[in-house]
Motif scaffolding. Structure first.
Motif, PDB file in Angstrom:
ATOM      1  N   LEU A   3      34.992  61.505  17.104  1.00 10.03           N
ATOM      2  CA  LEU A   3      36.338  61.172  16.508  1.00 10.03           C
ATOM      3  C   LEU A   3      37.125  60.157  17.260  1.00 10.03           C
ATOM      4  CD1 LEU A   3      37.166  64.410  14.529  1.00 10.03           C
ATOM      5  CD2 LEU A   3      36.114  62.457  13.442  1.00 10.03           C
ATOM      6  N   HIS A   4      36.717  60.339  18.408  1.00 10.75           N
ATOM      7  CA  HIS A   4      37.628  59.498  19.525  1.00 10.75           C
ATOM      8  C   HIS A   4      37.101  58.147  19.567  1.00 10.75           C
ATOM      9  CE1 HIS A   4      39.872  62.872  21.393  1.00 10.75           C
ATOM     10  NE2 HIS A   4      38.891  63.530  21.176  1.00 10.75           N
ATOM     11  N   GLN A   5      35.929  57.877  18.815  1.00  8.51           N
ATOM     12  CA  GLN A   5      35.323  56.799  18.656  1.00  8.51           C
ATOM     13  C   GLN A   5      35.096  56.427  17.287  1.00  8.51           C
ATOM     14  OE1 GLN A   5      31.932  57.351  21.188  1.00  8.51           O
ATOM     15  NE2 GLN A   5      33.191  56.388  22.941  1.00  8.51           N
ATOM     16  N   THR A   6      35.981  55.926  16.580  1.00  9.42           N
ATOM     17  CA  THR A   6      35.921  55.921  15.037  1.00  9.42           C
ATOM     18  C   THR A   6      35.819  54.618  14.417  1.00  9.42           C
ATOM     19  OG1 THR A   6      36.188  56.732  12.995  1.00  9.42           O
ATOM     20  CG2 THR A   6      38.158  56.535  14.739  1.00  9.42           C
ATOM     21  N   ASP A   7      35.351  54.103  13.526  1.00  6.46           N
ATOM     22  CA  ASP A   7      35.436  52.920  12.741  1.00  6.46           C
ATOM     23  C   ASP A   7      36.621  53.058  11.642  1.00  6.46           C
ATOM     24  OD1 ASP A   7      34.061  54.607  11.205  1.00  6.46           O
ATOM     25  OD2 ASP A   7      32.336  53.033  10.504  1.00  6.46           O
ATOM     26  N   LEU A   8      37.360  53.952  11.805  1.00  5.48           N
ATOM     27  CA  LEU A   8      38.202  54.200  10.659  1.00  5.48           C
ATOM     28  C   LEU A   8      39.578  53.295  10.993  1.00  5.48           C
ATOM     29  CD1 LEU A   8      39.218  56.083   8.348  1.00  5.48           C
ATOM     30  CD2 LEU A   8      40.157  57.550   9.726  1.00  5.48           C
ATOM     31  N   ALA A   9      39.685  52.264   9.999  1.00  9.64           N
ATOM     32  CA  ALA A   9      40.922  51.452  10.277  1.00  9.64           C
ATOM     33  C   ALA A   9      42.242  51.651   9.336  1.00  9.64           C
ATOM     34  CB  ALA A   9      40.145  49.858   9.474  1.00  9.64           C
ATOM     35  N   VAL A  10      42.546  53.014   9.878  1.00 11.79           N
ATOM     36  CA  VAL A  10      43.799  53.558   9.217  1.00 11.79           C
ATOM     37  C   VAL A  10      44.514  54.127  10.323  1.00 11.79           C
ATOM     38  CG1 VAL A  10      44.574  55.176   7.557  1.00 11.79           C
ATOM     39  CG2 VAL A  10      42.525  54.027   6.780  1.00 11.79           C
ATOM     40  N   GLU A  11      45.792  54.224  10.153  1.00 13.16           N
ATOM     41  CA  GLU A  11      46.190  54.852  11.407  1.00 13.16           C
ATOM     42  C   GLU A  11      46.093  56.043  11.316  1.00 13.16           C
ATOM     43  OE1 GLU A  11      50.870  56.020  12.527  1.00 13.16           O
ATOM     44  OE2 GLU A  11      50.686  54.849  10.978  1.00 13.16           O
ATOM     45  N   ALA A  12      45.730  56.756  12.452  1.00 15.19           N
ATOM     46  CA  ALA A  12      44.933  58.191  12.742  1.00 15.19           C
ATOM     47  C   ALA A  12      45.486  58.690  13.907  1.00 15.19           C
ATOM     48  CB  ALA A  12      43.542  58.276  12.255  1.00 15.19           C
ATOM     49  N   LEU A  13      45.918  59.908  13.999  1.00 15.62           N
ATOM     50  CA  LEU A  13      46.336  60.439  15.374  1.00 15.62           C
ATOM     51  C   LEU A  13      45.417  61.572  15.638  1.00 15.62           C
ATOM     52  CD1 LEU A  13      50.256  60.772  14.656  1.00 15.62           C
ATOM     53  CD2 LEU A  13      49.013  59.429  16.183  1.00 15.62           C
ATOM     54  N   ARG A  14      44.669  61.621  16.895  1.00 13.43           N
ATOM     55  CA  ARG A  14      43.994  62.740  17.163  1.00 13.43           C
ATOM     56  C   ARG A  14      44.703  63.687  18.356  1.00 13.43           C
ATOM     57  NH1 ARG A  14      42.179  57.847  16.544  1.00 13.43           N
ATOM     58  NH2 ARG A  14      40.197  57.427  15.457  1.00 13.43           N
ATOM     59  N   PRO A  15      43.920  64.886  18.389  1.00 16.83           N
ATOM     60  CA  PRO A  15      44.434  65.768  19.475  1.00 16.83           C
ATOM     61  C   PRO A  15      44.664  65.071  20.739  1.00 16.83           C
ATOM     62  CG  PRO A  15      43.017  66.798  18.150  1.00 16.83           C
ATOM     63  CD  PRO A  15      42.920  65.543  17.703  1.00 16.83           C
ATOM     64  N   GLY A  16      45.684  65.298  21.571  1.00 14.76           N
ATOM     65  CA  GLY A  16      46.059  64.733  22.685  1.00 14.76           C
ATOM     66  C   GLY A  16      46.880  63.393  22.599  1.00 14.76           C
ATOM     67  N   LEU A  49      38.877  59.001   3.001  1.00 14.93           N
ATOM     68  CA  LEU A  49      38.124  59.893   2.388  1.00 14.93           C
ATOM     69  C   LEU A  49      36.544  59.422   2.357  1.00 14.93           C
ATOM     70  CD1 LEU A  49      40.133  60.161  -1.319  1.00 14.93           C
ATOM     71  CD2 LEU A  49      39.896  61.844   0.641  1.00 14.93           C
ATOM     72  N   ASP A  50      36.276  58.064   2.593  1.00 14.28           N
ATOM     73  CA  ASP A  50      34.901  57.733   2.890  1.00 14.28           C
ATOM     74  C   ASP A  50      34.554  58.391   4.319  1.00 14.28           C
ATOM     75  OD1 ASP A  50      32.360  56.279   2.158  1.00 14.28           O
ATOM     76  OD2 ASP A  50      33.325  55.121   3.984  1.00 14.28           O
ATOM     77  N   HIS A  51      35.411  58.047   5.149  1.00 15.13           N
ATOM     78  CA  HIS A  51      35.000  58.506   6.561  1.00 15.13           C
ATOM     79  C   HIS A  51      34.692  60.170   6.600  1.00 15.13           C
ATOM     80  CE1 HIS A  51      35.658  58.400  10.892  1.00 15.13           C
ATOM     81  NE2 HIS A  51      36.077  59.749  10.885  1.00 15.13           N
ATOM     82  N   ALA A  52      35.806  60.569   5.759  1.00 13.97           N
ATOM     83  CA  ALA A  52      35.628  62.150   5.775  1.00 13.97           C
ATOM     84  C   ALA A  52      34.219  62.500   5.345  1.00 13.97           C
ATOM     85  CB  ALA A  52      36.607  63.048   4.873  1.00 13.97           C
ATOM     86  N   ALA A  53      33.777  61.971   4.146  1.00 13.27           N
ATOM     87  CA  ALA A  53      32.449  62.308   3.511  1.00 13.27           C
ATOM     88  C   ALA A  53      31.320  61.986   4.547  1.00 13.27           C
ATOM     89  CB  ALA A  53      32.396  61.532   2.137  1.00 13.27           C
ATOM     90  N   ARG A  54      31.320  60.778   5.148  1.00 18.46           N
ATOM     91  CA  ARG A  54      30.232  60.270   6.012  1.00 18.46           C
ATOM     92  C   ARG A  54      30.251  61.463   7.330  1.00 18.46           C
ATOM     93  NH1 ARG A  54      31.502  55.794   8.495  1.00 18.46           N
ATOM     94  NH2 ARG A  54      33.448  55.455   7.452  1.00 18.46           N
ATOM     95  N   HIS A  55      31.282  61.888   7.633  1.00 17.76           N
ATOM     96  CA  HIS A  55      31.219  62.932   8.998  1.00 17.76           C
ATOM     97  C   HIS A  55      31.473  64.207   8.342  1.00 17.76           C
ATOM     98  CE1 HIS A  55      31.285  59.506  11.356  1.00 17.76           C
ATOM     99  NE2 HIS A  55      31.958  58.974  10.819  1.00 17.76           N
ATOM    100  N   ASP A  56      31.168  64.781   7.311  1.00 17.08           N
ATOM    101  CA  ASP A  56      31.095  65.858   6.556  1.00 17.08           C
ATOM    102  C   ASP A  56      32.453  66.640   7.026  1.00 17.08           C
ATOM    103  OD1 ASP A  56      30.137  68.010   4.995  1.00 17.08           O
ATOM    104  OD2 ASP A  56      28.991  68.924   6.738  1.00 17.08           O
ATOM    105  N   LEU A  57      33.677  66.311   7.005  1.00 18.98           N
ATOM    106  CA  LEU A  57      34.806  66.781   7.458  1.00 18.98           C
ATOM    107  C   LEU A  57      35.719  67.061   6.451  1.00 18.98           C
ATOM    108  CD1 LEU A  57      35.939  64.122  10.022  1.00 18.98           C
ATOM    109  CD2 LEU A  57      35.103  66.723  10.688  1.00 18.98           C
ATOM    110  N   PRO A  58      36.198  68.276   6.190  1.00 22.43           N
ATOM    111  CA  PRO A  58      37.160  68.905   4.969  1.00 22.43           C
ATOM    112  C   PRO A  58      38.174  67.956   5.087  1.00 22.43           C
ATOM    113  CG  PRO A  58      37.170  70.661   6.752  1.00 22.43           C
ATOM    114  CD  PRO A  58      36.233  69.411   7.320  1.00 22.43           C
ATOM    115  N   VAL A  59      38.799  67.825   3.901  1.00 20.37           N
ATOM    116  CA  VAL A  59      40.196  66.910   3.776  1.00 20.37           C
ATOM    117  C   VAL A  59      41.310  68.031   3.137  1.00 20.37           C
ATOM    118  CG1 VAL A  59      41.190  65.017   2.572  1.00 20.37           C
ATOM    119  CG2 VAL A  59      38.885  64.981   3.440  1.00 20.37           C
ATOM    120  N   SER A  60      42.392  68.014   3.689  1.00 17.75           N
ATOM    121  CA  SER A  60      43.508  68.608   3.172  1.00 17.75           C
ATOM    122  C   SER A  60      44.702  67.214   2.700  1.00 17.75           C
ATOM    123  CB  SER A  60      44.020  69.563   3.766  1.00 17.75           C
ATOM    124  OG  SER A  60      44.514  69.376   5.042  1.00 17.75           O
TER     125      SER A  60
END
Length: 87
Positions: A3-16, A49-60
């Protein structure tokens, strides 16, 4: 891919990352989602949502008071913070 090396082209914040703790807060507490995504339009919502589906991540969803009791904290998943969508 981590998740620190992602192709997601949307503003996203990660832990840390700066601003993550504030973005992960809910009205009654703080969660530890893998990502807090802040889409600005429907295309970015679809990309997240596509990123979540490809990486099997639950979404809220966090939006306008939806789930103020920390259900939107989604530990290990993706929180879609809809606050930046104005239409």
């Amino acid at each position: 891919m981590t998740l620190h090396q992602t192709d997601l082209a949307v503003e996203a914040l990660r832990p840390g990352e700066e601003g993550y703790d504030e973005a992960a807060e809910t009205f009654f507490g703080t969660g530890r989602p893998a990502l807090v995504v802040r889409p600005r339009g429907p295309e970015e919502v679809a990309a997240a949502l596509d990123h979540a589906a490809r990486h099997d991540l639950p979404v809220s969803i966090r939006s306008g008071g939806h789930s103020p009791l920390a259900d939107a904290a989604n530990p290990g998943g993706i929180v879609l913070d809809m606050a930046r969508l104005d239409r």
